[in-house]
Enzyme design. Structure first.
Site, PDB file in Angstrom:
ATOM      1  N   ASP A 152       0.843  -1.199   0.000  1.00  0.00           N
ATOM      2  CA  ASP A 152       0.000   0.000   0.000  1.00  0.00           C
ATOM      3  C   ASP A 152       0.880   1.252   0.000  1.00  0.00           C
ATOM      4  OD1 ASP A 152      -2.387   1.344   0.049  1.00  0.00           O
ATOM      5  OD2 ASP A 152      -3.178   0.285   1.796  1.00  0.00           O
ATOM      6  N   TRP A 186      -2.817   3.625  -6.174  1.00  0.00           N
ATOM      7  CA  TRP A 186      -4.121   4.213  -6.544  1.00  0.00           C
ATOM      8  C   TRP A 186      -4.056   5.040  -7.844  1.00  0.00           C
ATOM      9  CZ3 TRP A 186      -2.310   6.518  -1.623  1.00  0.00           C
ATOM     10  CH2 TRP A 186      -2.410   5.612  -0.574  1.00  0.00           C
ATOM     11  N   GLY A 187      -3.169   4.655  -8.740  1.00  0.00           N
ATOM     12  CA  GLY A 187      -3.065   5.376 -10.016  1.00  0.00           C
ATOM     13  C   GLY A 187      -2.107   6.561  -9.953  1.00  0.00           C
ATOM     14  N   ASP A 207      -9.896   3.577  -3.746  1.00  0.00           N
ATOM     15  CA  ASP A 207     -10.594   2.368  -3.288  1.00  0.00           C
ATOM     16  C   ASP A 207     -12.024   2.208  -3.809  1.00  0.00           C
ATOM     17  OD1 ASP A 207      -8.269   2.222  -1.891  1.00  0.00           O
ATOM     18  OD2 ASP A 207      -9.213   1.933   0.069  1.00  0.00           O
TER      19      ASP A 207
HETATM   20  C1  GLA Z   1      -5.856   1.291   1.173  1.00  0.00           C
HETATM   21  C2  GLA Z   1      -5.928   0.291   0.029  1.00  0.00           C
HETATM   22  C3  GLA Z   1      -7.030  -0.711   0.303  1.00  0.00           C
HETATM   23  C4  GLA Z   1      -6.818  -1.416   1.619  1.00  0.00           C
HETATM   24  C5  GLA Z   1      -6.679  -0.398   2.734  1.00  0.00           C
HETATM   25  C6  GLA Z   1      -6.239  -1.014   4.043  1.00  0.00           C
HETATM   26  O1  GLA Z   1      -6.955   2.104   1.233  1.00  0.00           O
HETATM   27  O2  GLA Z   1      -6.158   0.959  -1.179  1.00  0.00           O
HETATM   28  O3  GLA Z   1      -7.074  -1.662  -0.748  1.00  0.00           O
HETATM   29  O4  GLA Z   1      -5.684  -2.235   1.537  1.00  0.00           O
HETATM   30  O5  GLA Z   1      -5.707   0.589   2.405  1.00  0.00           O
HETATM   31  O6  GLA Z   1      -6.065  -0.031   5.023  1.00  0.00           O
END
Ligand code: GLA
Length: 418
Positions: A152, A186-187, A207
């Site tokens: 992450d 996330w891009g 997300d």
């Molecule tokens: C981020 C990631 C999610 C998940 C959460 C966990 O938001 O994008 O996919 O893993 O963290 O905290």
């Protein structure tokens, strides 16, 4: 009990640390998008060992590994700290038998073990991250028996996302264990441009939520990225919300079909023990899964608004029509010199190349997907059009434009797709 297991685990770790031989680069690249289960969408920060065991048993009971769902990914394991050597410590309350034992158990069931960490000092859930410990943590993961690493991006202060993930790639490659690296930025910094050389998949967006608008938003962000996806490097549209409320069954079905044809990793995220029979059939639908797992690895391309096309390794062509709007839609499709499969219903039309027609009322937020084996694709593509039906509501504008523009596009379809 825990104390005994903990000491046993530490001994095993020390022995393995001593035995580990650096035999060079090992970064697992998957020939088709990874499939499995990730704990986040249903269990969030509450995940623990007994939940993971329950999921593993449900996966086996449902025969999911035989369908390709092989990874079980523990998201936010929430390590409690590091020992004096800097080695991550699992929470003894939540994971009383430790990660090594958990991995061994999952492996004994024929599953693969996925584990989460974060590139920053703390994870998105506020637990300890891997910043500054990338090599040690990947070595620890390797020793524990991890097969898939989700990294992450919360709390990272690195200027270049790519270099952050390169550290994890190199750290993985310095162990002698083959592990998949899943990039979760996330891009940010367009990971589709550099992700293929760094990991096995990259998230393209923030997300997902179990809401239709969230699915549409990620779907729209995937348009144009198909050229970056292929064997060993996949656009990740995020974990599946299939079966999670408040999504309707039709929305779950559209979501599953779209993620499949767009070659996203298929990571289930619903409660497998509380699944309706229709959701069970959906996630176990071999004909849909086959579209995702096709060895050619071509991501579907949107050829006109809300119509996607994808060639498969046996020369067949898949076309999907999404009705994203709130009105019903009447869709009629003609073909000639083809035989056709509706993968959702697992229904065949024609035994050999022949002419045919498919007519269906497509409800709001639903999808039609057809797989064509044709002697000539032009006829079918030239004749795909939706028909309005006043009793059901007005035309759906995106599909009208599909009808209007599809003929000229068809001629160039092979060029558009590749
Ligand atoms: C981020 C990631 C999610 C998940 C959460 C966990 O938001 O994008 O996919 O893993 O963290 O905290």
């Amino acid at each position: 009990m825990y104390q005994t297991n903990y000491i046993l685990e530490m001994h095993i770790l020390i022995i393995l640390f001593c035995l580990i031989v650096k035999t060079g680069a090992v970064l697992e690249k998957t020939a088709t998008p990874p499939m499995g289960y990730s704990t986040w969408n249903t269990y969030g920060m509450m995940v623990n060992e007994s939940i993971v065991l329950q999921i593993a048993q449900a996966m086996v009971r449902l025969d999911l590994p035989k369908l390709g769902y092989q990874y079980l990914i523990v998201d936010e394991p929430c390590f409690i700290g590091r020992n004096s050597n800097g080695v991550l410590l699992a929470d003894p309350v939540r994971f009383p038998n430790g990660m090594f034992m958990l991995a061994s158990y999952l492996h004994s069931l024929g599953l693969k073990f996925g584990l989460y960490t974060d590139a920053g000092p703390t994870t998105c859930g506020g637990c300890i991250g891997s910043y500054g410990y990338e090599y040690l943590d990947m070595l620890t993961f390797a020793i524990w028996g991890v097969d898939y690493v989700k990294v992450d991006y919360c709390s990272s202060t690195d200027t270049y996302t790519a270099s952050t993930y390169l550290k994890f790639r190199d750290a993985i490659m310095s162990t002698n264990r083959s592990m998949v690296l899943s990039i979760i930025s996330w891009g940010l910094d367009s990971p589709w441009l550099w992700g293929r050389n760094v990991g096995n998949s990259w998230r393209i967006a923030f997300d997902i939520r179990p809401e239709w608008q969230s699915i549409l938003s990620i779907l729209d962000q995937s348009v144009g990225l198909e050229k970056y996806s292929g064997p060993g490097g996949w656009n990740d549209l995020d974990m599946l919300e299939v079966g999670n409320t408040p999504l309707t069954f039709g929305e779950s079905q559209s979501h599953f079909v779209l993620w499949s044809i767009l070659n996203s990793p298929l990571l289930l995220g619903n409660d497998l023990d509380q699944m309706s029979s229709e959701i069970t059939s959906l996630i176990k639908n071999r004909e849909i899964i086959a579209l995702n797992q096709d060895i050619l690895g071509i991501q579907a391309k949107m050829i006109v608004s809300d119509v996607w096309a994808k060639f498969l390794s046996d020369g067949s062509l898949v076309i999907a029509f999404l009705n994203r709007g709130s009105e019903w839609l009447n869709v009629t499709i003609y073909w000639n010199q083809c035989y056709v499969l509706d993968p959702i219903r697992q229904q065949r039309y024609g035994q050999q190349y022949s002419a045919g027609i498919y007519s269906k009322i497509l409800a709001s937020h639903n999808i039609i997907v057809l797989r064509f084996w044709c002697q000539d694709f032009h006829f079918i593509l030239d004749n795909i059009y939706p028909v309005s039906n006043n009793s059901l509501g007005p035309f759906n504008p995106p599909l009208i434009s599909a009808a209007t523009y599809i003929s000229p596009i068809i001629v160039f379809l092979p060029f558009l797709l590749f």
